[in-house]
Design a protein around this motif. Structure first.
Motif, PDB file in Angstrom:
ATOM      1  N   THR A  68      10.810  -1.668  12.273  1.00 61.39           N
ATOM      2  CA  THR A  68      10.908  -0.250  12.666  1.00 61.39           C
ATOM      3  C   THR A  68      12.298   0.618  12.402  1.00 61.39           C
ATOM      4  O   THR A  68      12.280   1.712  11.834  1.00 61.39           O
ATOM      5  CB  THR A  68      10.520  -0.013  14.225  1.00 61.39           C
ATOM      6  OG1 THR A  68       9.513  -0.800  14.460  1.00 61.39           O
ATOM      7  CG2 THR A  68      10.415   1.273  14.675  1.00 61.39           C
ATOM      8  N   ALA A  69      13.420  -0.147  12.865  1.00 66.82           N
ATOM      9  CA  ALA A  69      14.684   0.596  12.537  1.00 66.82           C
ATOM     10  C   ALA A  69      14.922   0.433  11.171  1.00 66.82           C
ATOM     11  O   ALA A  69      15.689   1.068  10.606  1.00 66.82           O
ATOM     12  CB  ALA A  69      15.495   0.036  13.363  1.00 66.82           C
ATOM     13  N   GLN A  70      14.480  -0.599  10.542  1.00 63.71           N
ATOM     14  CA  GLN A  70      14.431  -1.031   9.336  1.00 63.71           C
ATOM     15  C   GLN A  70      15.915  -1.244   8.693  1.00 63.71           C
ATOM     16  O   GLN A  70      16.380  -0.752   7.834  1.00 63.71           O
ATOM     17  CB  GLN A  70      13.897  -0.134   8.191  1.00 63.71           C
ATOM     18  CG  GLN A  70      12.374  -0.081   8.276  1.00 63.71           C
ATOM     19  CD  GLN A  70      11.724   0.910   7.422  1.00 63.71           C
ATOM     20  OE1 GLN A  70      12.473   1.378   6.595  1.00 63.71           O
ATOM     21  NE2 GLN A  70      10.513   1.058   7.554  1.00 63.71           N
ATOM     22  N   ILE A  71      16.545  -2.271   9.408  1.00 67.15           N
ATOM     23  CA  ILE A  71      17.822  -2.459   9.251  1.00 67.15           C
ATOM     24  C   ILE A  71      17.868  -3.783   8.506  1.00 67.15           C
ATOM     25  O   ILE A  71      16.990  -4.710   8.833  1.00 67.15           O
ATOM     26  CB  ILE A  71      19.047  -2.577  10.326  1.00 67.15           C
ATOM     27  CG1 ILE A  71      18.667  -3.501  11.359  1.00 67.15           C
ATOM     28  CG2 ILE A  71      19.162  -1.278  10.923  1.00 67.15           C
ATOM     29  CD1 ILE A  71      19.711  -3.592  12.543  1.00 67.15           C
ATOM     30  N   LYS A  72      19.052  -4.379   7.765  1.00 65.50           N
ATOM     31  CA  LYS A  72      18.956  -5.715   6.962  1.00 65.50           C
ATOM     32  C   LYS A  72      18.964  -6.787   8.045  1.00 65.50           C
ATOM     33  O   LYS A  72      19.371  -6.774   9.174  1.00 65.50           O
ATOM     34  CB  LYS A  72      20.186  -5.513   5.973  1.00 65.50           C
ATOM     35  CG  LYS A  72      19.916  -4.782   5.073  1.00 65.50           C
ATOM     36  CD  LYS A  72      21.249  -4.845   4.025  1.00 65.50           C
ATOM     37  CE  LYS A  72      21.099  -3.969   2.887  1.00 65.50           C
ATOM     38  NZ  LYS A  72      22.309  -4.051   1.967  1.00 65.50           N
ATOM     39  N   PRO A  73      18.475  -8.005   7.569  1.00 66.24           N
ATOM     40  CA  PRO A  73      18.480  -9.070   8.702  1.00 66.24           C
ATOM     41  C   PRO A  73      19.850  -9.484   8.988  1.00 66.24           C
ATOM     42  O   PRO A  73      19.971  -9.963  10.009  1.00 66.24           O
ATOM     43  CB  PRO A  73      17.755 -10.083   7.709  1.00 66.24           C
ATOM     44  CG  PRO A  73      16.824  -9.654   6.984  1.00 66.24           C
ATOM     45  CD  PRO A  73      17.582  -8.161   6.348  1.00 66.24           C
ATOM     46  N   SER A  74      21.000  -9.559   7.936  1.00 69.98           N
ATOM     47  CA  SER A  74      22.235  -9.697   8.353  1.00 69.98           C
ATOM     48  C   SER A  74      22.774  -8.904   9.440  1.00 69.98           C
ATOM     49  O   SER A  74      23.452  -9.132  10.598  1.00 69.98           O
ATOM     50  CB  SER A  74      22.956  -9.753   7.196  1.00 69.98           C
ATOM     51  OG  SER A  74      23.051  -8.391   6.455  1.00 69.98           O
ATOM     52  N   SER A  75      22.382  -7.423   9.390  1.00 73.11           N
ATOM     53  CA  SER A  75      22.989  -6.384  10.335  1.00 73.11           C
ATOM     54  C   SER A  75      22.270  -6.739  11.844  1.00 73.11           C
ATOM     55  O   SER A  75      22.696  -6.954  12.581  1.00 73.11           O
ATOM     56  CB  SER A  75      22.654  -5.204  10.080  1.00 73.11           C
ATOM     57  OG  SER A  75      23.395  -5.092   8.576  1.00 73.11           O
TER      58      SER A  75
END
Length: 531
Positions: A68-75
């Motif tokens: 939903t927020a679509q941030i990278k897995p590392s973040s």
């Protein structure tokens, strides 16, 4: 119905009787020490905010940040780990501040009054997606509000967990109030997942998730569907914030914090000496390592189950599967309570965890489309939650009894504080490492489907990884030295000490009992899932 289902909690809270235990007087309670029904209910409602919010975070934070927020897995991994780690280290600090507080409004309620409203505001923004172009801003947003929320929630919950001791001097009334609290916490776990899950479903119901192009493995979700999903999370969070404020207000208004006089002859104990003694005590180390391994097994499943159902099993309504896990997690607890009373705690932990093995193999090999089989594995996942929530926590008092007999010292606060701290840090590590593994396997945030490498990683995270943690937990549990026979022997020794003419022994046992009374309200079985 609630009384029958949760009656085992009342048994666990009561003192265990042995042939040497004196019969408790049936009367003699002072009328002034009794709590009104209204006070017990209002106190119980105050336990809802912590479970309500953190259980939802445990199940939904990964899928929200990634899809939903679509941030990278590392973040996402950095946000999750930092939030959990910060939560673990703020608890002792808040406890110290509360201990040093003494105002005309009370010792505890001023902190609760500040923490609850601030936590509700910060919690809402955890589930809000701001319009930022750069991912670093998004990461900073969630990191700030996640850590801020955990801090404010600790400002509320740490004083609240101590409030039982300040409601009344009657231990039976404290136990009764704690029972009301546990019932409310059970209800809040179900309520939180129902509200958040069904709200998101309701907002996305008329907007079917777009299918990927036939010529491409991946495709981005439409902005319309994503907007509805964002709105669903925001409305769900707003509802939970309202419940948080109402339940906290009931406790602040409906209970009375009394001043407890300290005993003049109460001995001060050296914290660092106690820390060294506790962290080198073999029964405690083996139990804590075993518990951490079994907890990592459960938390790895919990944190990745929504993504596993969504992408590996191709099921859209993953919220319903999560509700099944939570429901059976609490429904099966009375059965395991009966089992451990009859066969012993160590045997209950072995047998209860062995029942998870079919679930591990099912997660590894079950093909998509077998919805009812997946529901069956959700029941087994609920069983895993029930066993880990109930049995290890009931073994900690046995370790403390053994420690008192062998050392003549009482450091209950150290035992429980580090048990909770390592639990929270372990949960954070499980979720953070899982998210990093998804990123390494090629997870695409916001994609309508994931490559086979991600699907394989998700299957490993809910099968092979928890299986390995369970094996390590079994190995550690095999070295746990306190058998059922030894546990009963220790109880009898402590009873003899209590009636002994040796004043030093009597003081040790009485101080241990008083310290356990103070920490008893913190030892709720639902604490494990929050984390």
């Amino acid at each position: 119905m609630a009384g029958k289902t949760l009656g085992f909690i009342d048994e666990e809270l009561s003192e265990e009787t042995t042939p040497l235990a004196p019969e408790k007087p049936r009367s003699g309670k002072r009328k002034s020490s009794r709590l009104k029904l209204r006070e017990k209910i209002c106190y119980g409602l105050g336990g809802m905010p912590y479970q309500l919010t953190n259980t939802v975070i445990g199940f939904y934070i990964s899928v929200f940040l990634l899809d939903t927020a679509q941030i990278k897995p590392s973040s996402a991994s950095a946000v999750i780990f930092a939030g959990r780690f910060w939560d673990a280290i703020t608890d002792p600090l808040v406890g110290y501040l509360v201990m040093k507080t003494d105002t005309r409004f009370g010792k505890l309620k001023p902190w609760m009054f500040v923490g609850a409203p601030a936590a509700s505001v910060l919690y809402f923004f955890i589930w809000y997606v701001p319009d930022f172009d750069q991912e670093s801003y998004l990461m900073a947003w969630y990191l700030l509000f996640y850590c801020g929320f955990q801090t404010m929630l600790s400002l509320y919950y740490m004083p609240y967990s101590t409030l039982t001791f300040y409601l009344t001097e009657s231990q039976s009334e404290r136990d009764s109030a704690t029972l009301y609290r546990m019932v409310c916490e059970v209800a809040s776990n179900l309520l939180g997942n129902l509200v958040m899950g069904q709200t998101v479903l309701a907002y996305t119901k008329g907007y079917e998730r777009p299918s990927c192009d036939d010529n491409s493995t991946l495709g981005n979700t439409t902005s319309e569907y994503r907007e509805q999903e964002e709105r669903g999370y925001s409305v769900g969070a707003l509802c939970l914030c309202a419940v948080l404020l109402v339940s906290a207000s009931c406790t602040l208004i409906g209970t009375t914090e009394k001043k407890i006089k300290k005993k003049d002859n109460e001995e001060e104990q050296n914290f660092f000496k106690g820390l060294r003694m506790v962290l080198t005590f073999k029964p405690y180390l083996t139990l804590m390592f075993s518990f951490l391994c079994l907890l990592l097994s459960v938390m790895t499943i919990q944190g990745n189950y929504a993504l596993f159902i969504k992408y590996a099993m191709k099921e859209e309504t993953y919220q319903n599967f999560i509700i099944v896990i939570i429901f059976f997690g609490f429904a099966l607890m009375p059965l395991w309570q009966l089992f451990l009373k009859k066969f012993g705690k160590k045997a209950a932990l072995f047998v209860g965890t062995l029942a998870n093995i079919p679930m591990f193999f099912g997660h590894a090999f079950l093909p998509p489309g077998n919805t009812w089989a997946l529901y069956l594995f959700c029941v087994l996942a609920g069983n895993a939650v029930a066993v880990v929530m109930l049995v290890p926590w009931s073994m900690v008092p046995d370790v403390i009894d053994d420690f008192v007999i062998k050392t003549g010292s009482t450091y209950e606060a150290v035992f429980y504080s580090f048990f909770v701290m390592f639990t929270k840090m372990g949960a954070g590590c499980a979720l953070a490492v899982s998210t990093l593994a998804l990123g390494a396997s090629g997870y695409e945030s916001g994609a309508c489907a994931q490559p086979e490498s991600v699907q394989l990683t998700l299957r490993i995270l809910v099968s092979a990884v928890p299986m390995g943690c369970t094996v390590l937990g079994f190995i550690a549990l095999a070295f746990y030295p306190i058998t059922e026979e030894q546990r009963k022997k220790n109880k009898t020794i402590l009873e003899i000490w209590r009636d002994d003419k040796d004043e030093r022994r009597r003081t040790t046992v009485l101080r241990s009992k008083e310290a356990r009374d103070r920490t008893r309200s913190v030892r709720t079985y639902s604490t494990t899932v929050v984390m």
